[in-house]
Design an enzyme around this catalytic site. Structure first.
Site, short mmCIF file in Angstrom:
data_model
loop_
_atom_site.label_atom_id
_atom_site.label_comp_id
_atom_site.label_asym_id
_atom_site.label_seq_id
_atom_site.Cartn_x
_atom_site.Cartn_y
_atom_site.Cartn_z
N VAL A 130 -38.29 -58.36 57.54
CA VAL A 130 -38.05 -59.89 58.06
C VAL A 130 -38.64 -60.47 59.10
CG1 VAL A 130 -36.47 -61.85 58.11
CG2 VAL A 130 -36.30 -59.59 56.34
N ASP B 255 -35.58 -54.17 59.50
CA ASP B 255 -34.84 -54.06 57.93
C ASP B 255 -33.99 -55.16 58.46
OD1 ASP B 255 -33.87 -53.38 55.94
OD2 ASP B 255 -34.26 -51.21 55.96
N LYS C 261 -39.65 -70.36 53.41
CA LYS C 261 -40.53 -70.83 52.48
C LYS C 261 -40.70 -71.54 50.79
CE LYS C 261 -42.50 -67.14 54.57
NZ LYS C 261 -44.22 -67.09 54.84
N ALA D 125 -48.94 -56.72 57.13
CA ALA D 125 -49.88 -57.88 57.58
C ALA D 125 -51.44 -57.52 58.23
CB ALA D 125 -49.59 -58.75 58.24
#
Ligand SMILES: NC(=O)C1=CN([C@@H]2O[C@H](COP(=O)(O)OP(=O)(O)OC[C@H]3O[C@@H](n4cnc5c(N)ncnc54)[C@H](OP(=O)(O)O)[C@@H]3O)[C@@H](O)[C@H]2O)C=CC1
Ligand SMILES: CC(=O)C(=O)O
Ligand SMILES: [Mg+2]
EC number: 1.1.1.40
Length: 762
Positions: free
Chosen positions: A78, A83, A96, A200
């Site tokens: 996150v 975690d 989001k 990412a």
């Protein structure tokens, strides 16, 4: 209370109040009558069910599927918090959802799944996929994220995108291409350090390669250091970027590097590392919420740097928020079965090109900038750029069609762009714009009724947000007691009790000035001194004498009782024959200005025209072009009644003396607001085909009732009443205004003060 703990508390209160969380479900169909309910639910609902049973594609026709995206996480990566579990990830997922909605009008269900098991996770998503038009995977840690995404993409026929991988890759690639252009470097030649080897980082690096970056120029690091070819047990993804160089640390990797991309954790890059980089280094420190190196520290360390972070509080925010709303919008609108490489590349190009185009004034205002221009501090568009919705989704949709994954074609691209822009009418753009404009040059604002808790709360926000410097008027002990209650510190705040002995000097001074202007109107010196104990008189004199820049009052008193002394003490601006007030309503079709909402009871035609002119100037102050309808119960001469005739005369006056104004009427309000109706019935009108944003009502009854009706029935935010035509920035609140309304009005007062100051300088 320290700034950090205040920010923490603010964030918690924001999430907790007035309702816990950030999103809710709102019905889109009528549900008022028994008939409505029998359509919405049993028995009517059976009909679409049967149609969908016959053909699943009909779900797009009869349900929200086509505009509904699942934001799904298991909470294992996150932001940069790691975690923290599914429940703890929910605020991010709701966030989001909010971003999807405000930037691309996409609805979201956020779903937090309690499993780290890849198979179980995939099974859960597959089982719920029929509900959705798309799946946005979020904050799932690598390497599981790779397998989850790949398998879901292969097994589902709706777009699936792991946002942290591809959203980030798209945005950072666009920013990188532009930064390289500015640094005059070629992507094929630059040495790139990637900190992080997770979801990412891997995906970003793959995309940079697709744009020409060479594997031999890349060094990637994970939590154990440099990923070298001779390291054991490398995952497939890490192995792709393993280097043959014999180096182990970030320190070593950074020497002579041209580009640093951080998608790892906070504060791992030192100033010395930056100093060791090549000339004109490009540094994207994208870990959230805190970057690999603090923005200001990096900027202080190297003058030739092009620096970006994932945060909104610095220039160059490289954050996937610029991507996922628009990418999904384009994909959903052509019912794409997937989001493929072509679509991603199209999004990169659209974003990179947009940053090079001239920035609209609205964006400058929204970000408190004088002029944003393609350059080291502006390599990528800003998230609130209204052009994003019109540029990125069409690029993505076109690429989907050309690459054969679209199941529905768009034929008329112009119409599609228009529809996209229409979607974005409703949001708080205008409020943001106003507040940011105020922040560029904050002013001293007198809060004349500061011994009320809500007024103080508003003043606190005004001070904390940098909108203005509050001057608090009222009983000192009461103010101090209330301030303590809300941890409102006195820094940058002045407290004045107009009745106290401390203020005798000021009172005398103001009284004398007041008496000098009113002694021929029966005011004695004694009267004047007595009046100056009254807060509104004292406050108005402060502004008149330059001891404050703007004034806000009226929270606890009826509007007319405050307007009167203000008019008497401050008066109208030069060349103005009357004052008026407008309210901006943040409606679902965009901001609408309504005048005169507070002052002129039944203005004659010429005054009505003046009100329209003043409102037009106020609309421009908000960065918008006024399109004005003069409202009546009649349309273009359909009634000869003097009330309709008055509006007609006002229009004739405006057409004659102000042909530059987009104004017409007399018009009924539904024709004014419905473009199709106006175009078909009155194609000769100056407003035909235009989107009206300003309504001038014939009298106070109708304008005041209309704005209050909209506000109450539709729960629409309103900014105002904004006083127009006063000599000084004085604004009067509605009785019992909310804290938010007062903050907005304070921003109006500051912007008004800025404008008046500009005029004086001219
Ligand atoms: N700005 C933006 O738009 C976005 C930013 N991010 C940020 O990127 C970061 C990573 O997110 P994500 O890829 O989803 O998470 P992952 O959990 O998939 O990856 C985290 C990576 O960081 C590595 N790492 C941890 N500590 C260090 C260190 N000291 N030095 C170098 N690498 C380290 C981990 O190494 P190992 O493999 O050894 O565990 C892992 O490879 C987060 O901070 C997140 O907020 C993510 C998406 C978008
Ligand atoms: C921005 C984002 O998605 C992240 O930091 O995880
Ligand atoms: Mg994320």
């Amino acid at each position: 209370m320290s700034n950090t703990s205040r920010k923490r508390r603010e964030a918690l209160v924001y999430h907790a109040k007035p309702k816990p969380g950030k999103i809710e479900v709102v019905p889109t169909k009528k549900y008022a009558t028994q008939r409505d309910l029998s359509l919405a639910y049993s028995p009517g609902v059976a009909e679409p069910c049967l149609e969908i049973e016959k053909d699943k594609e009909n779900a797009y026709k009869y349900t929200t599927k086509g505009n509904l995206v699942a934001v799904i996480s298991n909470g294992t990566a996150v932001l940069g918090l790691g975690d923290i579990g599914p429940e703890a990830s929910k605020p991010v997922m709701e966030g989001k959802g909010l971003l999807f909605k405000i930037f691309a009008d996409i609805d979201v269900f956020d779903i937090e799944v309690d499993t780290k098991d890849v198979d179980k996770f995939i099974e859960t998503v597959k089982n719920i996929a029929p509900t959705f038009g798309g799946i946005n995977l979020e904050d799932i840690k690598a390497p599981e994220a790779f397998e989850i995404e790949q398998r879901l993409k292969a097994e589902l026929d709706i777009p699936v995108m792991h946002d942290d991988q591809h959203g980030t890759a798209i945005i950072s690639a666009a920013a990188l291409l532009n930064a390289l252009e500015l640094a005059k470097k070629k992507i094929e030649k630059v040495k790139i350090v990637i900190s992080g080897a997770g979801a990412a980082a891997v995906s970003c690096t793959k995309l940079y390669k697709a744009f020409g970056a060479k594997a031999e120029n890349i060094v990637m690091l994970d939590s154990k250091g440099v990923i070298r070819k001779d390291r054991d047990n490398l995952s497939e993804e890490k192995a792709e970027f393993a280097t043959a160089r014999k180096i182990d640390t970030l320190d070593e990797a950074m020497k002579n590097a041209d580009v640093f991309v951080g998608l790892s954790i906070a504060n791992i890059v030192s100033p010395d590392m930056l100093k060791s980089m090549a000339k004109r280094p490009i540094v994207f420190a994208m870990a959230n919420p805190n970057p690999e190196i603090d923005y200001n520290l990096a900027m202080d360390t190297r003058k030739d740097i092009i620096m970006a972070t994932g945060r909104s509080d610095h220039p160059n925010q490289v954050n996937n928020v610029l991507g996922f709303p628009f990418i999904f919008r384009g994909a959903l609108d052509v019912r794409a079965s997937k989001i493929n490489e072509e679509m991603k590349k199209a999004a990169v190009k659209a974003l990179a090109e947009l940053a090079k185009e001239a920035v609209p004034e609205q964006v400058n205002i929204a970000y408190g900038e004088t002029r944003l221009n393609f350059g080291p501090d502006y390599i990528i568009p800003k998230p609130f750029d209204p052009r994003l919705i019109a540029k990125v989704p069409p690029a993505v949709a076109k690429a989907a069609m050309e690459s054969g994954v679209a199941r529905q074609d768009i034929q008329d691209w112009e119409k599609y762009e228009e529809e996209l822009l229409e979607r974005m009418g409703n949001e708080n753009k205008i409020t943001r714009l106003l507040i940011n404009r105020a922040k560029t040059n904050p002013k001293r604002i007198v809060f004349a009724e500061a011994d009320h808790l809500d007024v103080l709360k508003a003043a606190q926000i005004v001070r904390d947000e940098g909108i203005g410097f509050p001057i608090l008027l009222g009983r000192r002990e009461v103010i101090k007691e209330l301030m303590a209650e809300i941890d409102f510190e006195e820094e940058d705040v002045i407290i004045i009790d107009p009745k106290s002995d401390d203020e005798e000097e000021h009172r005398k001074n103001y009284a004398l000035k007041y008496w000098e202007t009113r002694h021929r109107n029966g005011v004695t010196k004694y009267d004047a001194e007595k009046l100056m104990r009254e807060r509104n008189y004292f406050a108005a004199m402060m502004v008149n004498e330059g001891d404050a820049d703007a004034l806000l009052s009226g929270y606890s008193r009826a509007y007319p009782t405050v307007v009167k002394p203000m008019l008497e003490l401050i008066g109208m601006a030069k060349g103005v024959s009357r004052v008026a007030a407008t309210n901006v309503m943040n409606t679902s079709r965009g901001p609408i200005f309504i005048s005169d909402t507070s002052i002129n009871i039944d203005p004659p035609a010429k005054d009505l025209a003046k009100i329209a002119q003043m409102t037009a100037r106020t609309v421009q102050l908000f960065g918008m072009e006024p399109v004005i309808a003069m409202i009546s119960y009649a349309n273009f001469g359909s009634s000869k009644d003097p009330r309709a005739k008055k509006v007609k005369d006002a229009v004739s006056y405006l057409h004659r003396f102000h042909p530059e104004l987009n104004v017409d009427g007399e018009l009924q309000v539904d024709f004014a607001l419905n473009r199709e109706m106006l175009q078909s019935k009155f194609p000769f009108s100056k407003l035909a085909g235009k989107k009206v944003n300003t309504l001038i009502y014939p009298d106070l009854d109708s304008a005041n009732s209309t704005y209050k009706l909209i506000k109450e029935l539709n729960n629409v935010d309103s900014i105002g009443p904004i006083m127009m035509g006063m000599k000084k920035p004085v604004h009067i609140l509605q009785l019992g205004a909310s804290v938010e309304e007062m903050v907005n009005m304070a921003a109006v007062a500051v912007v008004d003060a800025q404008e008046k100051e500009k005029k004086l300088k001219k």
